[in-house]
Scaffold this motif. Structure first.
Motif, short mmCIF file in Angstrom:
data_model
loop_
_atom_site.label_atom_id
_atom_site.label_comp_id
_atom_site.label_asym_id
_atom_site.label_seq_id
_atom_site.Cartn_x
_atom_site.Cartn_y
_atom_site.Cartn_z
N SER A 55 -62.00 -55.04 8.86
CA SER A 55 -63.59 -55.05 9.07
C SER A 55 -63.97 -53.65 9.18
O SER A 55 -63.51 -52.88 10.06
CB SER A 55 -63.91 -55.88 10.27
OG SER A 55 -65.57 -55.76 10.48
N ARG A 56 -65.25 -53.20 8.78
CA ARG A 56 -65.82 -51.86 9.36
C ARG A 56 -66.39 -51.96 10.57
O ARG A 56 -66.32 -50.72 11.13
CB ARG A 56 -67.13 -51.64 8.08
CG ARG A 56 -66.57 -51.65 6.63
CD ARG A 56 -67.99 -51.47 5.84
NE ARG A 56 -67.78 -51.52 4.30
CZ ARG A 56 -67.42 -50.84 3.43
NH1 ARG A 56 -67.36 -49.46 3.79
NH2 ARG A 56 -67.15 -50.81 2.49
N ALA A 98 -77.82 -57.74 1.62
CA ALA A 98 -76.53 -57.78 2.26
C ALA A 98 -76.06 -56.48 1.96
O ALA A 98 -76.05 -55.94 0.81
CB ALA A 98 -75.60 -59.03 1.96
N LYS A 99 -75.22 -55.88 3.11
CA LYS A 99 -74.67 -54.68 2.84
C LYS A 99 -73.69 -54.36 1.63
O LYS A 99 -73.03 -55.24 1.19
CB LYS A 99 -73.85 -54.05 4.04
CG LYS A 99 -73.30 -52.79 4.01
CD LYS A 99 -72.46 -52.59 5.13
CE LYS A 99 -72.95 -52.65 6.57
NZ LYS A 99 -72.28 -52.52 7.74
N ASN A 100 -73.85 -53.33 1.10
CA ASN A 100 -73.01 -53.29 -0.37
C ASN A 100 -73.26 -54.20 -1.45
O ASN A 100 -72.39 -54.16 -2.22
CB ASN A 100 -71.35 -53.24 0.02
CG ASN A 100 -71.21 -52.34 1.03
OD1 ASN A 100 -71.74 -51.07 1.00
ND2 ASN A 100 -70.23 -52.39 2.14
N ASN A 101 -74.55 -54.65 -1.35
CA ASN A 101 -74.69 -55.78 -2.34
C ASN A 101 -76.18 -55.30 -2.88
O ASN A 101 -77.02 -54.97 -2.03
CB ASN A 101 -74.64 -57.25 -2.13
CG ASN A 101 -73.33 -57.82 -2.10
OD1 ASN A 101 -72.67 -57.73 -3.11
ND2 ASN A 101 -72.66 -57.92 -1.01
N GLU A 113 -69.08 -63.99 1.22
CA GLU A 113 -69.36 -62.92 1.14
C GLU A 113 -68.87 -62.30 2.52
O GLU A 113 -69.37 -62.70 3.52
CB GLU A 113 -70.87 -62.42 0.75
CG GLU A 113 -71.00 -63.00 -0.35
CD GLU A 113 -72.71 -62.32 -0.78
OE1 GLU A 113 -73.13 -61.63 0.03
OE2 GLU A 113 -73.13 -62.46 -1.95
N LEU A 114 -67.99 -61.09 2.56
CA LEU A 114 -67.61 -60.38 3.68
C LEU A 114 -67.97 -58.89 3.63
O LEU A 114 -67.48 -58.24 3.05
CB LEU A 114 -66.22 -60.46 4.03
CG LEU A 114 -65.61 -61.85 4.25
CD1 LEU A 114 -64.13 -61.77 4.12
CD2 LEU A 114 -66.03 -62.38 5.52
N SER A 115 -69.42 -58.82 3.76
CA SER A 115 -70.19 -57.62 3.35
C SER A 115 -69.68 -56.41 4.56
O SER A 115 -69.63 -55.11 3.99
CB SER A 115 -71.29 -57.45 3.51
OG SER A 115 -71.72 -57.96 4.78
N ASP A 116 -68.82 -56.65 5.40
CA ASP A 116 -68.29 -55.69 6.28
C ASP A 116 -66.68 -55.52 6.15
O ASP A 116 -66.45 -54.63 6.81
CB ASP A 116 -68.63 -56.05 7.70
CG ASP A 116 -67.84 -57.20 8.25
OD1 ASP A 116 -67.41 -58.06 7.36
OD2 ASP A 116 -67.54 -57.15 9.39
#
Length: 241
Positions: free
Chosen positions: A32-33, A165-168, A8-11
């Motif tokens: 990357s954000r 986790a971000k966006n999940n 997972e690459l949430s950023d």
């Protein structure tokens, strides 16, 4: 079939890049954000031929202007950027031609250029030319590294956990692995989820770290893990409408 994304690459955000020089669009570029806008501009130089010191960025959803990315000190994530959006680069572009001998400046000549990326960064005290910011980033990197190491030591294989986790969505599962992944920086915790809300089957780039069904596994950053008494959720037909 093995999934295309193994951890997972949430950023990470996937966007398209266009420019005011022509109608060319570079599709599905991943960034990357956490990138600062000035760092993002530097990455756009070889794609568009623009100059990081003079380019202006506009964020579009379809043909609708969402925002101007006009603060070089801010990160991409501070703007309402989502997967599938388009960043449009406006600049006086260099002429990019193929089969033309590469013209290289000496280090001394490059240092004298007023419109170079290095000059832009120095003038605005950005990136490695901002000593305070670099010191803070290094301090934060070490702090996070130490925190991840403590979290890893305290996490037991087989423990129940909750992953945020971000966006999940928040997901429940079981810890199946902890440690490094071949070819990836840092350490990860491998989780087998109770539901198919993951991104892999416990393997990364052909190497298996644990066994689970497709989409039931993920490798997440230690900071996203909370170990505790999280029993599997039970569902019954009475819950259905």
């Amino acid at each position: 079939m093995a999934p295309t994304s193994n951890f997972e690459l949430s950023d990470i955000v996937t966007i398209n890049i266009s420019n005011s020089q022509n109608d060319t669009v570079s599709f599905e570029r991943k960034y990357s954000r956490t990138l600062k806008i000035y760092e993002f501009k530097a990455k756009l130089e070889p794609i568009t031929g623009g100059n990081a010191g003079t380019m202006r960025l506009e964020l579009y959803s379809g043909d609708r202007l969402v925002s101007k990315l006009d603060d070089d000190s801010q990160s991409l994530g501070k703007y309402p950027i989502e997967d599938g959006m388009r960043v449009h680069v406006v600049d006086q572009f260099q002429c990019i031609q193929e089969n033309v001998p590469k013209f290289e400046l000496s280090q001394e000549e490059y240092d004298k250029k007023a419109d170079s990326l290095r000059s832009f960064l120095k003038k605005n005290k950005l990136g490695k030319y901002n000593e305070d910011e670099m010191a803070k980033q290094e301090e934060e990197r070490k702090r996070q590294e130490e925190e991840d190491s403590r979290k890893l030591d305290a996490t037991t294989i087989g423990a129940r956990c909750r992953v945020t986790a971000k966006n999940n969505p928040v997901r429940l599962g079981t810890v199946m692995y902890k440690g490094p992944l071949d070819g990836k920086p840092g350490v990860f915790i491998g989780v087998k989820f109770d539901e198919p809300l993951g991104v892999n089957d416990g393997s990364v780039n052909g190497k298996r770290y644990f066994d689970c069904g497709p989409k039931y596994g993920s490798f997440v950053a230690p900071k996203a893990i909370e170990v505790g008494d999280f029993p599997p959720e039970e569902f019954s037909l009475d819950d259905e409408l």
